[in-house]
Design a protein around this motif. Structure first.
Motif, short mmCIF file in Angstrom:
data_model
loop_
_atom_site.label_atom_id
_atom_site.label_comp_id
_atom_site.label_asym_id
_atom_site.label_seq_id
_atom_site.Cartn_x
_atom_site.Cartn_y
_atom_site.Cartn_z
N ALA A 59 0.83 -1.20 0.00
CA ALA A 59 0.00 0.00 0.00
C ALA A 59 0.87 1.26 0.00
N LEU A 60 1.96 1.24 0.77
CA LEU A 60 2.87 2.38 0.80
C LEU A 60 3.49 2.62 -0.56
N ARG A 61 3.92 1.54 -1.21
CA ARG A 61 4.54 1.70 -2.53
C ARG A 61 3.53 2.22 -3.55
N ALA A 62 2.30 1.69 -3.52
CA ALA A 62 1.27 2.15 -4.46
C ALA A 62 0.93 3.62 -4.21
N PHE A 63 0.86 4.01 -2.95
CA PHE A 63 0.62 5.41 -2.59
C PHE A 63 1.72 6.30 -3.15
N ALA A 64 2.97 5.93 -2.93
CA ALA A 64 4.10 6.74 -3.38
C ALA A 64 4.13 6.90 -4.89
N GLU A 65 3.73 5.86 -5.60
CA GLU A 65 3.76 5.91 -7.06
C GLU A 65 2.76 6.92 -7.63
N GLN A 66 1.78 7.31 -6.82
CA GLN A 66 0.79 8.29 -7.27
C GLN A 66 1.14 9.72 -6.87
N CYS A 67 2.28 9.89 -6.20
CA CYS A 67 2.66 11.20 -5.67
C CYS A 67 3.94 11.71 -6.32
N ALA A 68 4.01 13.03 -6.49
CA ALA A 68 5.24 13.65 -6.99
C ALA A 68 6.20 13.98 -5.87
N VAL A 69 5.66 14.20 -4.67
CA VAL A 69 6.46 14.46 -3.48
C VAL A 69 5.64 14.01 -2.28
N VAL A 70 6.33 13.59 -1.22
CA VAL A 70 5.65 13.12 -0.01
C VAL A 70 6.18 13.89 1.20
N THR A 71 5.28 14.22 2.11
CA THR A 71 5.65 14.85 3.37
C THR A 71 4.87 14.15 4.48
N TYR A 72 5.01 14.63 5.71
CA TYR A 72 4.28 14.01 6.82
C TYR A 72 3.81 15.08 7.79
N GLU A 73 2.68 14.80 8.44
CA GLU A 73 2.12 15.74 9.42
C GLU A 73 2.24 15.19 10.83
N TRP A 74 2.90 14.04 10.96
CA TRP A 74 3.00 13.34 12.24
C TRP A 74 4.41 12.80 12.39
N GLU A 75 5.11 13.18 13.47
CA GLU A 75 6.52 12.83 13.58
C GLU A 75 6.78 11.41 14.05
N ASN A 76 5.72 10.65 14.32
CA ASN A 76 5.92 9.27 14.76
C ASN A 76 5.62 8.25 13.67
N VAL A 77 5.62 8.69 12.42
CA VAL A 77 5.53 7.74 11.31
C VAL A 77 6.73 6.79 11.40
N PRO A 78 6.52 5.48 11.39
CA PRO A 78 7.65 4.55 11.51
C PRO A 78 8.68 4.76 10.40
N ILE A 79 9.95 4.73 10.77
CA ILE A 79 11.02 4.90 9.78
C ILE A 79 10.92 3.83 8.69
N ALA A 80 10.55 2.62 9.07
CA ALA A 80 10.44 1.54 8.08
C ALA A 80 9.41 1.88 7.01
N ALA A 81 8.34 2.57 7.41
CA ALA A 81 7.33 2.96 6.44
C ALA A 81 7.91 3.95 5.43
N LEU A 82 8.70 4.89 5.91
CA LEU A 82 9.31 5.87 5.00
C LEU A 82 10.26 5.20 4.03
N LYS A 83 11.00 4.22 4.52
CA LYS A 83 11.94 3.53 3.63
C LYS A 83 11.22 2.68 2.60
N GLY A 84 9.94 2.39 2.87
CA GLY A 84 9.16 1.60 1.92
C GLY A 84 8.52 2.42 0.82
N LEU A 85 8.79 3.75 0.81
CA LEU A 85 8.17 4.61 -0.21
C LEU A 85 8.88 4.56 -1.55
N GLY A 86 10.07 3.98 -1.59
CA GLY A 86 10.80 3.93 -2.85
C GLY A 86 11.55 5.22 -3.13
N ASP A 87 11.57 5.61 -4.40
CA ASP A 87 12.40 6.74 -4.84
C ASP A 87 11.68 8.08 -4.85
N VAL A 88 10.44 8.14 -4.40
CA VAL A 88 9.71 9.41 -4.41
C VAL A 88 10.42 10.43 -3.50
#
Length: 351
Positions: A59-88
């Motif tokens: 789901a994270l990878r599919a989400f990232a593929e639809q975005c030109a840039v990604v940010t976050y509004e919550w500082e407790n997003v797991p680091i592993a989730a961010l690393k799963g976003l790919g090259d976005v």
């Protein structure tokens, strides 16, 4: 520079994401929210919403593929989730979260840059806590190193014997000596991809039960006298992290100068007043920064500004809140008004 019409991904679905989505829409961008909860108030103002857990790699990878840039509004997003976003493109960087998610890492990073913080020690065992209370003294505050906000995950220890009933629960913690201060203030900056950095006027912050109750601009003369030194440290931290976006730094104003408390690698509650009170809000400048646009003017638009949080049932009487035309009311669209839950805020400008 990211052209309007592109999609900005936001990790987290709370009120900060909601206000970021509104700012993005004004600049012509679409927003895609990724959040586990079904009732995301940010998703109500967004083009798309992926509801999935933080450990759902597909789901994270599919989400990232639809975005030109990604940010976050919550500082407790797991680091592993961010690393799963790919090259976005991701702003702020993973490094900023690695520092800010752990209070010990954060204090070490800031003090290594020459910042002044309360005396602190890592606490992993009961012996560590006893040693910290002996070396630093009491009163002090025992905090979880990770998570915890609005006063959660914190225990004030006035005397050594008060620590007897505290269970560490096997989680890493930090003990900090209590700081004697006159007031609290925040430094909020926006830093662009080119390193351009702008600051808003610093607000003096008043907390009740560990939750921000109101932010006042201008701050007291004592706090204002310490803003320049605090800004210099904040700028060092942002540069050291190659930071892109809005970040908030909380300080205690003391007789010895500004004492760093903590940072938030995101837009911040004490900057909500900028929506009406500044030429460019913290939300718009965050979007500008992550999209590679020039940062907007941050000058104050009134003689003074006050922002009051609406906590729990305080948001219920909308008739009174809207009766005064000087009130700029922001309700977050949340459901149940639980005690301690931020339901909205009111901003008032003085001319």
């Amino acid at each position: 520079m990211l052209a309007p019409g592109n999609t900005i991904g936001i990790l987290g679905g709370g009120q900060l994401g909601r206000m970021l989505a509104a700012a993005a829409a004004r600049l012509g961008y679409k927003v895609h929210i990724y959040a586990p909860e079904a009732d995301s108030v940010a998703a109500e103002l967004s083009e798309a919403h992926t509801r999935a857990s933080w450990d759902d790699a597909s789901a994270l990878r599919a989400f990232a593929e639809q975005c030109a840039v990604v940010t976050y509004e919550w500082e407790n997003v797991p680091i592993a989730a961010l690393k799963g976003l790919g090259d976005v493109a991701l702003y702020p960087s993973i490094r900023a979260l690695e520092v800010a998610q752990d209070r010990l890492n954060e204090k070490d990073f800031v003090t290594n840059l020459g910042g002044r913080a309360a005396p602190y020690m890592a606490v992993d065992t009961r012996d560590d806590l006893d040693r910290a209370m002996t070396l630093i003294g009491t009163p002090g505050i025992l905090k979880t190193r990770r998570e915890g906000y609005d006063g959660k995950g914190q225990w004030r220890i006035n005397y050594d014997h008060e620590a007897e009933g505290i269970s560490l629960g096997g989680q890493p913690m930090i003990y900090e000596g209590l700081v004697r201060f006159d007031c609290e203030f925040s430094v909020i900056l926006a830093r662009g991809q080119d390193g351009q950095t702008v600051f808003w006027d610093s607000a003096e912050n008043v907390h009740q039960d560990g939750i921000l109750a109101k932010s006042i601009v201008p701050a007291s003369p004592l706090a204002q006298a310490q803003v320049a030194e605090a800004r210099a440290l904040a700028q060092q931290v942002a540069a050291g992290l190659s930071y892109v976006g809005v970040a908030a730094f909380e300080f205690f104003a003391t007789d010895a100068g500004p004492v760093f408390n903590e940072m938030a690698p995101r837009v911040h509650n004490s900057g909500h007043w900028t929506i009406e009170g500044a030429a460019t809000s913290q939300f718009e400048n965050h979007i500008r920064a992550i999209c590679g646009l020039p940062l907007g003017d941050t000058q104050l638009l009134a003689k003074g500004v006050e922002m009051h949080n609406l906590i729990g049932a305080e948001a219920a009487d909308t008739a009174t809140l809207t009766a005064d035309p000087a009130n700029h009311l922001h309700l977050y669209g949340k459901g149940e008004a639980r005690p301690g839950r931020k339901m909205g805020h009111v901003t008032r400008l003085t001319q």
